[in-house]
Motif scaffolding. Structure first.
Motif, PDB file in Angstrom:
ATOM      1  N   THR A 138       0.839  -1.193   0.000  1.00  0.00           N
ATOM      2  CA  THR A 138       0.000   0.000   0.000  1.00  0.00           C
ATOM      3  C   THR A 138       0.883   1.256   0.000  1.00  0.00           C
ATOM      4  N   PRO A 139       0.404   2.348  -0.604  1.00  0.00           N
ATOM      5  CA  PRO A 139       1.178   3.603  -0.564  1.00  0.00           C
ATOM      6  C   PRO A 139       0.970   4.377   0.738  1.00  0.00           C
ATOM      7  N   LEU A 140       0.227   3.799   1.662  1.00  0.00           N
ATOM      8  CA  LEU A 140      -0.082   4.478   2.919  1.00  0.00           C
ATOM      9  C   LEU A 140       0.874   4.040   4.019  1.00  0.00           C
ATOM     10  N   VAL A 141       1.236   4.982   4.873  1.00  0.00           N
ATOM     11  CA  VAL A 141       2.063   4.661   6.038  1.00  0.00           C
ATOM     12  C   VAL A 141       1.536   5.480   7.212  1.00  0.00           C
ATOM     13  N   VAL A 142       1.520   4.873   8.383  1.00  0.00           N
ATOM     14  CA  VAL A 142       1.053   5.560   9.585  1.00  0.00           C
ATOM     15  C   VAL A 142       2.250   5.890  10.458  1.00  0.00           C
ATOM     16  N   TRP A 143       2.408   7.179  10.759  1.00  0.00           N
ATOM     17  CA  TRP A 143       3.423   7.619  11.705  1.00  0.00           C
ATOM     18  C   TRP A 143       2.776   7.661  13.085  1.00  0.00           C
ATOM     19  N   THR A 144       3.508   7.223  14.088  1.00  0.00           N
ATOM     20  CA  THR A 144       2.988   7.202  15.454  1.00  0.00           C
ATOM     21  C   THR A 144       3.948   7.928  16.374  1.00  0.00           C
ATOM     22  N   LYS A 145       3.361   8.779  17.233  1.00  0.00           N
ATOM     23  CA  LYS A 145       4.154   9.497  18.245  1.00  0.00           C
ATOM     24  C   LYS A 145       3.289   9.579  19.491  1.00  0.00           C
ATOM     25  N   GLY A 146       3.625   8.783  20.498  1.00  0.00           N
ATOM     26  CA  GLY A 146       2.789   8.729  21.697  1.00  0.00           C
ATOM     27  C   GLY A 146       1.399   8.243  21.330  1.00  0.00           C
ATOM     28  N   ASP A 147       0.380   9.030  21.671  1.00  0.00           N
ATOM     29  CA  ASP A 147      -1.008   8.674  21.347  1.00  0.00           C
ATOM     30  C   ASP A 147      -1.453   9.245  20.008  1.00  0.00           C
ATOM     31  N   SER A 148      -0.565   9.954  19.342  1.00  0.00           N
ATOM     32  CA  SER A 148      -0.917  10.633  18.091  1.00  0.00           C
ATOM     33  C   SER A 148      -0.510   9.798  16.882  1.00  0.00           C
ATOM     34  N   GLU A 149      -1.364   9.790  15.861  1.00  0.00           N
ATOM     35  CA  GLU A 149      -1.073   9.085  14.609  1.00  0.00           C
ATOM     36  C   GLU A 149      -1.330  10.008  13.429  1.00  0.00           C
ATOM     37  N   LEU A 150      -0.531   9.851  12.408  1.00  0.00           N
ATOM     38  CA  LEU A 150      -0.694  10.628  11.176  1.00  0.00           C
ATOM     39  C   LEU A 150      -0.549   9.681  10.003  1.00  0.00           C
ATOM     40  N   LEU A 151      -1.554   9.651   9.150  1.00  0.00           N
ATOM     41  CA  LEU A 151      -1.542   8.803   7.958  1.00  0.00           C
ATOM     42  C   LEU A 151      -0.941   9.594   6.799  1.00  0.00           C
ATOM     43  N   ILE A 152       0.087   9.053   6.168  1.00  0.00           N
ATOM     44  CA  ILE A 152       0.749   9.707   5.037  1.00  0.00           C
ATOM     45  C   ILE A 152       0.352   8.971   3.751  1.00  0.00           C
ATOM     46  N   HIS A 153      -0.155   9.723   2.785  1.00  0.00           N
ATOM     47  CA  HIS A 153      -0.490   9.189   1.459  1.00  0.00           C
ATOM     48  C   HIS A 153       0.741   9.408   0.569  1.00  0.00           C
ATOM     49  N   SER A 154       1.651   8.455   0.553  1.00  0.00           N
ATOM     50  CA  SER A 154       2.923   8.667  -0.153  1.00  0.00           C
ATOM     51  C   SER A 154       2.723   8.900  -1.646  1.00  0.00           C
ATOM     52  N   ASP A 155       1.710   8.273  -2.234  1.00  0.00           N
ATOM     53  CA  ASP A 155       1.487   8.385  -3.676  1.00  0.00           C
ATOM     54  C   ASP A 155       0.944   9.747  -4.084  1.00  0.00           C
ATOM     55  N   GLN A 156       0.624  10.592  -3.112  1.00  0.00           N
ATOM     56  CA  GLN A 156       0.114  11.929  -3.425  1.00  0.00           C
ATOM     57  C   GLN A 156       1.126  13.020  -3.091  1.00  0.00           C
ATOM     58  N   THR A 157       2.376  12.629  -2.848  1.00  0.00           N
ATOM     59  CA  THR A 157       3.440  13.608  -2.594  1.00  0.00           C
ATOM     60  C   THR A 157       3.770  14.318  -3.899  1.00  0.00           C
ATOM     61  N   ARG A 158       3.871  15.631  -3.856  1.00  0.00           N
ATOM     62  CA  ARG A 158       4.129  16.426  -5.059  1.00  0.00           C
ATOM     63  C   ARG A 158       5.355  17.308  -4.850  1.00  0.00           C
ATOM     64  N   ILE A 159       6.022  17.622  -5.977  1.00  0.00           N
ATOM     65  CA  ILE A 159       7.194  18.496  -5.927  1.00  0.00           C
ATOM     66  C   ILE A 159       7.034  19.588  -6.973  1.00  0.00           C
ATOM     67  N   GLN A 160       7.338  20.822  -6.580  1.00  0.00           N
ATOM     68  CA  GLN A 160       7.248  21.968  -7.495  1.00  0.00           C
ATOM     69  C   GLN A 160       8.494  22.832  -7.322  1.00  0.00           C
ATOM     70  N   PHE A 161       8.781  23.602  -8.369  1.00  0.00           N
ATOM     71  CA  PHE A 161      10.003  24.410  -8.383  1.00  0.00           C
ATOM     72  C   PHE A 161       9.704  25.845  -8.777  1.00  0.00           C
ATOM     73  N   SER A 162      10.299  26.760  -8.039  1.00  0.00           N
ATOM     74  CA  SER A 162      10.292  28.178  -8.416  1.00  0.00           C
ATOM     75  C   SER A 162      11.718  28.674  -8.209  1.00  0.00           C
ATOM     76  N   SER A 163      11.970  29.919  -8.447  1.00  0.00           N
ATOM     77  CA  SER A 163      13.335  30.425  -8.352  1.00  0.00           C
ATOM     78  C   SER A 163      13.870  30.304  -6.924  1.00  0.00           C
ATOM     79  N   GLY A 164      14.826  29.392  -6.737  1.00  0.00           N
ATOM     80  CA  GLY A 164      15.466  29.218  -5.445  1.00  0.00           C
ATOM     81  C   GLY A 164      14.674  28.440  -4.410  1.00  0.00           C
ATOM     82  N   VAL A 165      13.503  27.924  -4.783  1.00  0.00           N
ATOM     83  CA  VAL A 165      12.654  27.213  -3.813  1.00  0.00           C
ATOM     84  C   VAL A 165      12.113  25.917  -4.423  1.00  0.00           C
ATOM     85  N   ILE A 166      12.259  24.832  -3.662  1.00  0.00           N
ATOM     86  CA  ILE A 166      11.629  23.562  -3.999  1.00  0.00           C
ATOM     87  C   ILE A 166      10.548  23.328  -2.952  1.00  0.00           C
TER      88      ILE A 166
END
Length: 198
Positions: free
Chosen positions: A63-91
């Protein structure tokens, strides 16, 4: 820095802008490759789509999903929806995350890098505050920024490895990363050795 290039299935022969070094060019420690890479944004996105799975240690057919866990907190990351964009001097790497309290969110991580006219090597910086709910950002900022930073570095590393090897047979690595509108700029170099005489 891991060598993710061998795990990428992108067909680099389709990239007519990618100039590989000739086999008779023997780059010594710290030598620059002859060409600065100008990577179109769409090609950087293609490589990023595979690199993020490796950064997150996700097996290829899982699956492209991963769950990060920190104490009682969880965050689901949708890796397949990660995007990258470029402008002058900034990614900007946009991370797609989801949690019970806030639902699905897109969190942009702007990373300041150099420009062609004002190179900064591998020095990169980002903001302490990210866009998103305050308590989520406070809990997950470091992890999100680290994921975005490593993804940028690994995308650049994959392209450098495709350019060729140094005289020791080791893949080239990024010596500088910069950005222009819709382009990633990468200077491949022969890697330094931490062991004298090697």
């Amino acid at each position: 820095m891991a060598n993710f290039a061998r795990f990428i299935t992108v067909d680099f022969s389709q990239f007519d802008w990618l100039n590989r070094i000739d086999a008779d060019v023997l780059l010594d420690v710290g030598d620059l490759s002859p060409d600065l890479l100008t990577v179109p944004g769409k090609d950087a996105q293609r490589v990023l789509s595979e690199v993020v799975r490796l950064v997150l240690d996700l097996p290829r057919n899982s699956t492209p999903l991963v769950v990060w866990t920190k104490g009682d907190s969880e965050l689901l990351i949708h890796s397949d929806q990660t995007r990258i964009q470029f402008s002058s001097g900034v990614i900007t790497v946009t991370v797609s995350a989801e949690c019970e309290e806030h639902g699905k969110l897109s969190i942009p991580v702007p990373i300041g890098v150099g420009t062609k006219q004002s190179p900064s090597g591998l020095v990169m910086s980002t903001f302490e505050d990210l866009e998103g709910p305050e308590e989520l950002i406070l809990a997950w900022r470091d992890a999100i920024q680290a994921f975005a930073w490593e993804s940028v570095l690994e995308v650049a590393s994959v392209f450098c490895a495709e350019v060729g090897n140094d005289k020791r047979g080791l893949p080239l690595v990024p010596g500088a990363i910069a950005a222009a509108p819709n382009k990633m700029l990468v200077q491949p170099v022969a890697r330094f050795s931490l062991m004298p005489g090697v």
